[in-house]
Motif scaffolding. Structure first.
Motif, short mmCIF file in Angstrom:
data_model
loop_
_atom_site.label_atom_id
_atom_site.label_comp_id
_atom_site.label_asym_id
_atom_site.label_seq_id
_atom_site.Cartn_x
_atom_site.Cartn_y
_atom_site.Cartn_z
N PHE B 392 0.83 -1.21 0.00
CA PHE B 392 0.00 0.00 0.00
C PHE B 392 0.86 1.26 0.00
O PHE B 392 0.58 2.22 -0.72
CB PHE B 392 -0.94 0.01 1.20
CG PHE B 392 -1.73 1.28 1.31
CD1 PHE B 392 -2.72 1.57 0.36
CD2 PHE B 392 -1.49 2.19 2.32
CE1 PHE B 392 -3.44 2.75 0.45
CE2 PHE B 392 -2.21 3.37 2.40
CZ PHE B 392 -3.18 3.65 1.46
N TYR B 393 1.91 1.22 0.79
CA TYR B 393 2.81 2.38 0.88
C TYR B 393 3.38 2.72 -0.50
O TYR B 393 3.38 3.87 -0.92
CB TYR B 393 3.93 2.07 1.87
CG TYR B 393 4.84 3.24 2.19
CD1 TYR B 393 4.41 4.23 3.07
CD2 TYR B 393 6.11 3.34 1.65
CE1 TYR B 393 5.24 5.30 3.39
CE2 TYR B 393 6.94 4.40 1.96
CZ TYR B 393 6.51 5.38 2.84
OH TYR B 393 7.32 6.43 3.15
N ILE B 394 3.83 1.67 -1.19
CA ILE B 394 4.41 1.90 -2.51
C ILE B 394 3.35 2.43 -3.48
O ILE B 394 3.59 3.37 -4.23
CB ILE B 394 5.04 0.60 -3.05
CG1 ILE B 394 6.19 0.16 -2.13
CG2 ILE B 394 5.57 0.81 -4.47
CD1 ILE B 394 6.74 -1.20 -2.49
N ARG B 395 2.17 1.83 -3.42
CA ARG B 395 1.11 2.26 -4.34
C ARG B 395 0.70 3.70 -4.05
O ARG B 395 0.35 4.45 -4.95
CB ARG B 395 -0.10 1.34 -4.23
CG ARG B 395 0.20 -0.06 -4.74
CD ARG B 395 -0.96 -1.00 -4.48
NE ARG B 395 -2.08 -0.72 -5.37
CZ ARG B 395 -3.30 -1.22 -5.19
NH1 ARG B 395 -3.55 -2.00 -4.17
NH2 ARG B 395 -4.27 -0.95 -6.03
N SER B 396 0.74 4.08 -2.78
CA SER B 396 0.33 5.43 -2.42
C SER B 396 1.30 6.47 -2.98
O SER B 396 1.04 7.66 -2.92
CB SER B 396 0.23 5.59 -0.90
OG SER B 396 1.51 5.78 -0.35
N ARG B 397 2.43 5.99 -3.48
CA ARG B 397 3.36 6.91 -4.13
C ARG B 397 3.18 6.89 -5.65
O ARG B 397 4.02 7.37 -6.40
CB ARG B 397 4.80 6.56 -3.77
CG ARG B 397 5.11 6.66 -2.29
CD ARG B 397 4.97 8.10 -1.79
NE ARG B 397 5.25 8.23 -0.37
CZ ARG B 397 4.33 8.44 0.56
NH1 ARG B 397 3.06 8.56 0.23
NH2 ARG B 397 4.67 8.55 1.82
N GLY B 398 2.09 6.25 -6.09
CA GLY B 398 1.77 6.28 -7.51
C GLY B 398 2.34 5.14 -8.33
O GLY B 398 2.31 5.16 -9.54
N ILE B 399 2.87 4.14 -7.65
CA ILE B 399 3.45 3.00 -8.36
C ILE B 399 2.39 1.90 -8.49
O ILE B 399 1.74 1.55 -7.50
CB ILE B 399 4.70 2.49 -7.61
CG1 ILE B 399 5.75 3.62 -7.56
CG2 ILE B 399 5.27 1.24 -8.27
CD1 ILE B 399 6.93 3.35 -6.67
N ALA B 400 2.23 1.37 -9.70
CA ALA B 400 1.14 0.43 -9.97
C ALA B 400 1.29 -0.85 -9.14
O ALA B 400 2.39 -1.23 -8.76
CB ALA B 400 1.11 0.08 -11.45
#
Lengths: 248, 453, 482
Positions: B392-400
């Motif tokens: 989730f943390y990574i996705r919250s930075r815009g990474i698919a």
């Protein structure tokens, strides 16, 4: 920019948000305060798209899009940034690789060419200064082995890199000493423009000495029970939350 | 008769009926221990789930069902080495030798090696350098430790012999490419012998490939002698097709002050079983055993380690990580064994696994057996999933999502890859693992050895 | 470590086993040996119903087909099962209705063991079933418990008074086919404890069985059955001692626990069977099958054991986590000294969704002993979101002993999170030195360190037992550090 209407959300059947209404316009800084357990972090997580929570009612629009339908990454690419209360440690993923991937995904989304390695490193250097990060991030994994203060600075650094339209800072002040607090707040202030907006979630008034809000909202039992100007924060500081609890 | 029993029977017959031919290749020293291996094999039998070390590895579906032949003499195939591989990892480019279906390729190009270093086929060595081979061959392997090791010894006619004399340092790594190439399904057996005399230093990369879609069952056994203060780096890249099975036994024997690092990367293959035995038989010796396996479809990948601390002041470190998808199964079975007199031992062992699908299955059995109080030993094992918080943390930075998963899987694997000491090789393996994790074929970009599914 | 320290340690290790006395009491025994006639004789002596005799005979016949397990990390001597007396009972039984009828020798015996049978003298809040050799001697506080509907009595009485309950649950968790020793026990078990906690009842006191082997040449084969109905709670304790004898004696017990919906059972053992002398002569062979099933949703079974006795210990108190949201726990301190051997651990079988288990095992080996942890964590396909955490630590005192860890992790569900950690090390010389520097002598320092090491487990014991266990730990290890 952000329009939240009658938002309800629950986790494992337990209702946490019970009808949130909130409008945020470009250039504004909103502070959301409230006692522990009132739902502040839940609101932030729901806006960022954490699937732990289920939205049961209501809507949230961001730049004219139905926010709740979007994946977390699309929300981020559109310009929504969440500064985590507890930034996650990701061993083995270097900060450089992490940020480079994030920046280029965002650029791809906006039909831009990926940044060259040298431009990217230049950007990193620039942005690091904003939050006074002196150490090299190149060889460090995301948040791994970072002190509490470093983690929070790292959140603001990422915000600086990604230049969001709306930043939601969840308890960014918790666990910071006064110097770190100043650095983090300065960082946020430097990034402020009339085109972007910030939601600051905090328990204490302290941070608001540095980041001056246009509006202060009090969240209690899953609802915004009081909204006013920055003077409300001072009132809360003086009286505590008990008078709110008595009233609602 | 169970399938395994009839296979056993078949192999015993095959051996008995063809002993003359097996022994006719130029391999007098190898013939000497064939019969004792045969006795061990008959006694132990092919491992089943009842064999403690194979409790979690069911060989039956992989070893039975198809018809296999044994090539009892080298394939008379002429290959253009330039066509097959031109590995352009700069530091690796020079020293390549091919082993075809278990036989050292006769037309390998001469290599540019320091004086005194010998690299040739084991059969050839047993004729040309009988004293050297005699001194070491069969001295470190224990056919009673694993019946598949015995089976290898029964049939092996060739393999690689590497000898590094005292004080000699080989700067460029030696790359041995083991290729399976045939128009029919075959069994391959090979034995390798690597000897590093005192203060010698070398790195060897084994690449195990299949060059066609036929089914190969490979039994290999490698003996490694590491003399005093010698330093040996061993990387093994396993990249075979899904119809193929590989059972490897590696026996490492270390003298005082020696250091070995053994990195096994199992990227692809139907069944991969690696047994690694290390004996630290001199003070201050150090052994590092690392492994990464990536299994999907119905693949089974299994690692067995036995690190024997026989002398004081030795250290050992083990790290084996696995990612399992689809219906893949995996197992880790590792042991640290500390003798009574091996005081001041430090031994660590860790096995971490990630299950990506509901039908994947992992069993792990890390073990400590310690007969001495002056030790520091620990082990740990985990079986879990990718961290959802981190996702989730990574996705919250815009990474698919898929990219975020990839990042996390790669980060998980990277802990093992980062232990590879050769920079150029590490870079190349990073690419291969990245591709493999994306579900693409993991062939080297510039090497024409493409493993075919 | 210095020679001085070694000396202190040697002196202390040679401490006597304090429960090694023999009670001179008239005992009725049957002849040595095992055959169908013996099984029938035991059943007849206990005036058992036909179905139970049938159960015994089936178990016996099955046992004949089985072999003693060879997989444990134990050097098992040849055991002659025909050289054992399978039934021994203090003469004046059965069961005393009032304490006045109890042989004063018996009362004295249990007093010396710290288990007063007079209720008024007893530790407040602990009800005791005292079992000597094959027979339950006295169960205290029965009436008090009966008022709440709790049944707490000897196994033999339960067979007579609550046959339906016994028949329904006996063998349902540990079938007689389970293993060699379970089959043997099922054929020849003599007595034991039975406990039933009705729906919604929280048992107000600790229930406890105290096992004592007294007679020579006999084996002890008891079985315990605990059934906790919906929403109930019970904490159960078990203690064991035996006289010092030169020959080895056999103990093969079964404990079965059934926990229904929302029930919780805590089972604590302080096992202090005679371990044999410092040369490895004598001692109890302890082969025990203990298993609980969390049958109902949200139920919980927790095993805590302090194992200091027996020449050979072979036991794996286990949990079958069948219901959803069930919890299994295993906390163990196993101490081996001199020539003792232990192969002990647990099995956690996850069947239910969201089931969780925790395993904390602390092994301490000294002298020439061998101490192994062996454990299985198994996650079945349908068991979603299982969580297990295992920590196994081994401490070695002396250079002649061994400590081994054999965990098995089998996972067939991708939502499981399974973690196993283990360390093996010697007692920290720097810790001892630090204590010395603060004026604490080595012996006390070792005691402190060992107790600190085992604290996580000792804390799980009921108060009444914890202090006893702490002392026991110190005694078992005294003088063993080198």
């Amino acid at each position: 920019m952000l329009e939240i209407n009658n938002l309800y959300a629950s986790i494992e059947g337990k209702e946490i948000l019970k009808g949130i209404n909130l409008t945020v316009n470009p250039g504004e800084v909103h502070a959301i305060m409230g006692p522990n357990g009132s739902g502040k972090s839940t609101l932030a997580a729901v806006l960022a798209g954490r699937d732990l929570f289920e939205v049961t009612e209501g809507s949230a629009e961001f730049l004219g899009n139905n926010l709740l339908e979007l994946s977390p990454e699309d929300r981020a690419r559109m310009g929504l940034f969440l500064g985590f209360q507890y930034p996650v440690e990701i061993p083995g993923v270097s900060m450089v690789n992490f940020m480079k991937t994030a920046i280029n995904e965002q650029r791809k989304y906006n039909n831009l060419e990926p940044l060259s390695a040298s431009d990217f490193l230049k950007l990193m250097r620039e942005k690091k200064e904003i939050v006074e990060i002196t150490s090299s991030l190149t060889n460090r994994s995301v948040n791994e082995g970072f002190s509490g203060g470093e983690k929070k600075k790292n959140e603001i650094f990422q915000m600086a890199m990604l230049e969001p339209k709306l930043a939601i800072l969840d308890e960014t002040d918790s666990g910071l000493d006064i110097d770190a607090l100043r650095i983090v707040a300065n960082g946020v202030n430097k990034l402020r423009t009339k085109h972007n907006a910030t939601i600051v979630i905090t328990h204490y008034q302290r941070l608001l000495d540095y980041i001056v809000p246009d509006y202060v909202h009090v969240l209690y039992k899953g609802k915004i029970v009081k909204s006013s100007g920055k003077e409300l924060a001072l009132e809360l500081e003086e009286k505590g939350y008990d008078w709110i609890k008595e009233q609602y | 008769m169970t399938k395994i029993e009839s296979l056993q029977h078949e192999l015993v017959e095959l051996y008995t009926n063809n002993l003359a031919e097996i022994s006719s290749f130029d391999n007098p020293l190898m013939n000497n221990i064939r019969n004792s291996a045969f006795e061990s094999f008959k006694q132990l039998g092919i491992p089943t789930r009842k064999t403690e070390a194979y409790k979690y590895t069911n060989l039956e579906p992989y070893l039975t069902g198809l018809e296999y032949q044994y090539d009892l003499s080298p394939l008379s195939l002429e290959v253009n080495l330039d066509d097959i591989f031109h590995c352009d990892i700069p530091e690796l480019a020079t020293q390549i030798a091919l082993v075809l279906n278990g036989f050292y390729y006769r037309h390998n190009r001469p290599l540019n090696l320091p004086r005194g270093v010998i690299l040739c086929g084991l059969a050839e060595a047993s004729v040309k350098y009988p004293e050297l081979v005699q001194k070491h061959y069969g001295k470190y392997a224990d056919e009673k430790a694993d019946s598949m090791a015995a089976l290898t010894t029964m049939f092996a006619q060739d393999g690689v012999f590497l000898y590094v004399p005292e004080n000699v340092v080989i700067e460029t790594p030696i790359q041995i490419i083991n290729v399976g190439y045939s128009i029919k399904n075959i069994r391959i057996s090979r034995r390798n012998l690597i000897v590093l005399e005192d203060n010698a230093r070398a790195s060897v990369l084994f690449c195990d490939h299949t060059m066609c879609a036929k089914s190969f069952i490979t039994n290999s056994l490698t003996e490694i002698f590491v003399g005093e203060n010698a330093n040996f780096d061993f990387v093994r890249l396993q990249n075979e097709n899904s119809n193929s099975s590989q059972i490897s036994n590696t026996f490492i024997y270390q003298k005082a002050g020696s250091v070995t690092t053994n990195n096994t990367l199992s990227l692809h293959g139907g069944l991969i079983r690696n047994n690694i035995f290390v004996k630290l038989d001199g003070e201050n010796a150090a052994s590092n055993t690392y492994g990464l396996f990536l299994a999907d479809s119905e693949q089974h990948m299994s690692t067995y380690t036995y690190i024997h601390h026989a002398k004081p002041h030795c250290t050992s470190d083990q790290l084996v990580k696995g990612i399992l998808d689809n219906m893949a199964t995996g197992s880790f079975n590792g042991k640290i064994y500390v003798d009574n007199y091996a005081v001041k031992t430090s031994a660590y062992q860790r096995n971490n696994n990630i299950l990506l699908s509901g039908t994947a299955k992992m069993n792990t059995k890390p073990q400590l057996e310690i007969y001495n109080d002056d030790v520091k030993c620990s082990h740990g094992a985990t079986i879990g999933q990718l961290d959802t918080e981190a996702l989730f943390y990574i996705r919250s930075r815009g990474i698919a999502y898929t990219e975020a998963r990839q990042l996390l899987m790669y980060a998980f694997a990277n802990e093992v890859i980062s232990k590879i000491k050769l920079d150029a090789l590490r870079e190349r393996i990073i690419e291969m693992v990245d591709k493999r994790l994306r579900g693409e074929l993991a062939a080297c970009a510039n090497c024409n050895i493409v493993h075919k599914n | 470590m210095s020679a001085e320290n070694d000396k202190i340690l040697t002196e202390i290790t040679e401490n006597d086993y304090k429960y090694g006395f023999v009670t001179e009491i008239e005992t009725e025994t049957i002849p040595k040996g095992l055959n169908e006639e013996v099984v029938r004789l035991i059943s007849a002596k206990k005036q058992e119903p036909e179905w139970l005799l049938e159960f015994r005979l089936k178990a016996y016949r099955h046992w004949l087909t089985m072999k003693i397990p060879v997989w444990p990390h134990l050097k098992l001597p040849e055991i002659d099962f025909q050289d054992v007396i399978y039934y021994a009972a203090p003469r004046k039984t059965p069961k005393y209705s009032s304490l006045d009828e109890v042989d004063p020798e018996l009362i004295d015996t249990f007093n010396r063991l710290g288990i007063p049978l007079e209720e008024q003298k007893h530790l407040a809040g602990v009800a005791v079933d005292a079992v000597m050799d094959s027979i339950s001697v006295k169960t205290t506080f029965r009436e008090t418990l009966a008022e709440l509907g709790i049944i707490f009595c000897s196994f033999s009485e339960a067979v007579k008074e609550h046959p339906d309950l016994v028949r329904k649950f006996m063998g349902s968790v540990v079938p007689y086919t389970d293993n060699f020793f379970a089959a043997l026990n099922s054929a020849v078990f003599s007595d034991g404890s039975f406990c039933y906690i009705p729906k919604g009842v929280r048992c107000p006191m600790e229930l406890s069985t105290y096992f004592r082997i007294n007679a020579a040449n006999t084996g002890q084969f008891e079985r315990t059955l605990i059934v906790a109905d919906d929403d109930s709670y019970v904490s159960y304790l078990e203690g064991c001692t035996a006289p010092m004898r030169d020959e080895n004696q056999l103990h093969a017990a079964i404990v079965e626990i059934v926990a229904h919906d929302n029930a919780e059972v805590k089972y604590s053992t302080v096992q202090n069977w005679y371990p044999g002398d410092k040369n490895g002569k004598g001692g109890i062979y302890n082969f025990v099958t203990k298993r609980g099933i969390c049958k109902g949703d949200n139920s919980k079974i927790s095993w805590t054991q302090v194992e200091t006795g027996s020449a050979i210990t072979w036991k794996y108190p286990s949990c079958i986590l069948k219901g959803n949201n069930t919890i299994g726990e295993f906390y163990s301190v196993a101490v081996t000294n001199n020539h003792q051997q232990a192969d002990t651990g647990t099995k956690m079988i996850h069947i239910g969704k969201n089931s969780r288990s925790t395993i904390i095992s602390k092994g301490i080996s000294a002298g020439k002993s061998q101490n192994s942890y062996r454990g299985l964590v198994k996650v079945l396909k349908g068991a979603d979101k299982v969580r297990n955490f295992t920590q196994c630590d081994s401490l070695l005192l002396g250079d002649q002993c061994g400590a081994h860890t054999f965990p098995y992790l089998e996972v067939d569900n991708e939502t499981a999170i399974i973690e196993h950690e283990a360390t093996t090390s010697k007692i920290g010389e720097d810790q001892i030195f630090y204590c010395n520097q603060r004026g604490i002598d080595t012996e006390t320092a070792i005691g402190l360190i060992i107790n600190g090491y085992a604290k996580e487990v000792l804390n799980k014991l009921p108060m009444e037992f914890a202090v006893e266990a702490q002392k026991l730990l110190q005694i078992s290890l005294e003088g063993s550090v080198g």
